[in-house]
Enzyme design. Structure first.
Site, PDB file in Angstrom:
ATOM      1  N   ASP A 129       8.015  -6.323  -8.661  1.00 53.05           N
ATOM      2  CA  ASP A 129       6.682  -6.919  -8.622  1.00 53.05           C
ATOM      3  C   ASP A 129       6.281  -7.372 -10.015  1.00 53.05           C
ATOM      4  O   ASP A 129       6.187  -6.565 -10.941  1.00 53.05           O
ATOM      5  CB  ASP A 129       5.674  -5.883  -8.107  1.00 53.05           C
TER       6      ASP A 129
ATOM      7  N   GLU B 278      -0.690 -10.824  -1.263  1.00 49.03           N
ATOM      8  CA  GLU B 278      -1.797  -9.910  -1.534  1.00 49.03           C
ATOM      9  C   GLU B 278      -2.980 -10.606  -2.180  1.00 49.03           C
ATOM     10  O   GLU B 278      -4.102 -10.109  -2.120  1.00 49.03           O
ATOM     11  CB  GLU B 278      -1.344  -8.743  -2.407  1.00 49.03           C
TER      12      GLU B 278
ATOM     13  N   GLU C  29       8.284  -9.923  -5.960  1.00 49.55           N
ATOM     14  CA  GLU C  29       6.898 -10.016  -5.501  1.00 49.55           C
ATOM     15  C   GLU C  29       5.985 -10.683  -6.529  1.00 49.55           C
ATOM     16  O   GLU C  29       6.052 -10.382  -7.713  1.00 49.55           O
ATOM     17  CB  GLU C  29       6.387  -8.607  -5.208  1.00 49.55           C
TER      18      GLU C  29
ATOM     19  N   LYS D 150       7.679  -2.187 -11.149  1.00 50.01           N
ATOM     20  CA  LYS D 150       6.938  -3.269 -11.790  1.00 50.01           C
ATOM     21  C   LYS D 150       7.782  -3.857 -12.917  1.00 50.01           C
ATOM     22  O   LYS D 150       8.469  -3.126 -13.651  1.00 50.01           O
ATOM     23  CB  LYS D 150       5.619  -2.750 -12.360  1.00 50.01           C
TER      24      LYS D 150
ATOM     25  N   HIS E 292       0.193  -5.365   1.723  1.00 53.40           N
ATOM     26  CA  HIS E 292      -0.141  -4.810   0.414  1.00 53.40           C
ATOM     27  C   HIS E 292      -1.177  -3.698   0.536  1.00 53.40           C
ATOM     28  O   HIS E 292      -2.213  -3.861   1.167  1.00 53.40           O
ATOM     29  CB  HIS E 292      -0.701  -5.942  -0.464  1.00 53.40           C
TER      30      HIS E 292
ATOM     31  N   ASP F 145      -2.963  -8.713   3.081  1.00 48.93           N
ATOM     32  CA  ASP F 145      -3.813  -7.540   2.864  1.00 48.93           C
ATOM     33  C   ASP F 145      -5.045  -7.684   3.748  1.00 48.93           C
ATOM     34  O   ASP F 145      -5.779  -8.663   3.657  1.00 48.93           O
ATOM     35  CB  ASP F 145      -4.204  -7.496   1.379  1.00 48.93           C
TER      36      ASP F 145
END
Length: 361
Positions: free
Chosen positions: A196, A248, A222, A168, A298, A271
């Site tokens: 992400d 997602e 992401e 992240k 996701h 997702d």
């Protein structure tokens, strides 16, 4: 003709298995919304959707008040017809997260019934393109972790034979770049590192940050921007060599079409819960295939492992265990790859007693 004779919806709260924080939020709990159906020939199906802490009771109310009553008497074999009927009945609230999550809970129950009736596992009945899918780990890369902890997490995934891990980002640009570089130095060039940002950046900042991050060769970038900023994602995709991953937080096939048509997505992360079920998930995956774009869904690894193996253009499965408290067994992993379940249906081994003990409504 089989007909649905019973349908019910209920809500289960699941505690988080580990602390999870990103650039915009913390994972509070998993509100898991279940739908169960029975048919006059003795068949059954169990489906589910989820939220990460808010909105579960709203999804449940939509199901109980509007959708579940429409299922009784329906032919469960006609998955497309049922999905369209429910979508039309809730047109005033589509497209949106609450409605898509409700549709997903029903649709996955129908697919579970359909696969059980055919005595086939989901991955085979939905396409059967491959018999395993590479895993990447997210659990060792949360934003609150120190650089040393990020390194330890990535090295543990690498030692387990997994080919990738996610980090992240959302600290300062320099900190993000330094943390990524430190992990890259430890794992070497052949281990994939996904990034992400959880929709936390502007297009200008994402372009700036991508230039700082490119030296460490991330596998993808992401959700750099809010999901409705298609033009910003396209500008970023044109400005960086890092593939841009999105999906997602998209709730309709049309949103994916816009991203793909405009060249704003290099990786599709659809997702199954948020798109409205297996039925539209497969359509998005095949749409991405038409654009020669890879699908890496996701979350929901217990369900997505089967869907990844159903389609030819899947690339990675995200490993975030969250159903262990209410299931009897985990997905099978061999040499860094997840294997799809071989049992008929969705292949998730639900622990009914554990589920009943956690029912909220």
């Amino acid at each position: 003709m089989p007909a649905i004779t019973h349908a019910e919806a209920y809500l289960v709260d699941l505690e988080v298995e580990t602390v999870r924080t990103d650039a915009v939020q913390s994972f509070l709990k998993q509100e898991t919304i279940f739908v169960e159906i029975r048919t006059d020939d003795g068949g059954t199906g169990t489906g589910y959707a989820y939220t990460i802490g808010t909105g579960g009771t709203a999804v449940l109310a939509l199901l109980r008040d509007y959708l579940v009553p429409r299922l009784v008497g329906a032919d469960p074999r006609r998955v497309e017809a049922v999905w369209r009927d429910l979508f039309a009945a809730t047109r005033a609230t589509t497209v949106g997260a609450i409605t898509s999550l409700a549709l997903a809970a029903v649709d996955t129950a129908l697919w579970d019934w359909r696969c059980r009736a055919a005595d086939q596992p989901l991955w085979v009945l939905a396409g059967g393109a491959k018999d395993r899918i590479p895993l990447y780990d997210t659990e060792g890369g949360w934003l609150h972790l120190s650089t040393d902890e990020l390194i330890a997490g990535a090295r543990a995934s690498q030692a387990a034979g997994w080919p990738g891990a996610k980090l992240k980002i959302g600290r300062s640009p320099v900190q993000d770049a330094e943390r990524l570089a430190a992990v890259r130095a430890e794992v070497g060039p052949d281990f994939d590192l996904m990034l992400d940002a959880n929709q936390s950046l502007t297009a200008a900042e994402a372009i700036r940050r991508a230039r700082l991050l490119e030296a460490s060769d991330p596998y993808w970038f992401e959700e750099p921007l809010p999901a409705d900023d298609v033009s910003g994602h396209r500008a970023l995709a044109e400005a960086t060599s890092i593939p841009v991953a999105v999906g997602e937080s998209m709730y309709s096939i049309g949103q994916f079409r816009d991203y793909l048509h405009r060249g704003a997505a290099g990786i599709v992360q659809v997702d199954v819960a948020r798109i409205g079920g297996i039925t539209p998930w497969l359509k998005v995956a095949h749409l991405a295939e038409a654009y020669n774009v890879t699908v890496c869904p996701h979350f929901l690894m217990e369900l997505h492992v089967s869907l990844c193996c159903a389609v030819p253009n899947s690339g990675y499965l995200e490993h975030i265990p969250q159903l262990r408290a209410i299931t009897g067994r985990e997905i099978d992993v061999v040499d860094g790859h997840a294997l799809p379940p071989t049992t008929a249906g969705l292949g998730i081994d639900w622990d009914r007693d554990a589920i009943d003990n956690r029912r909220i409504q």
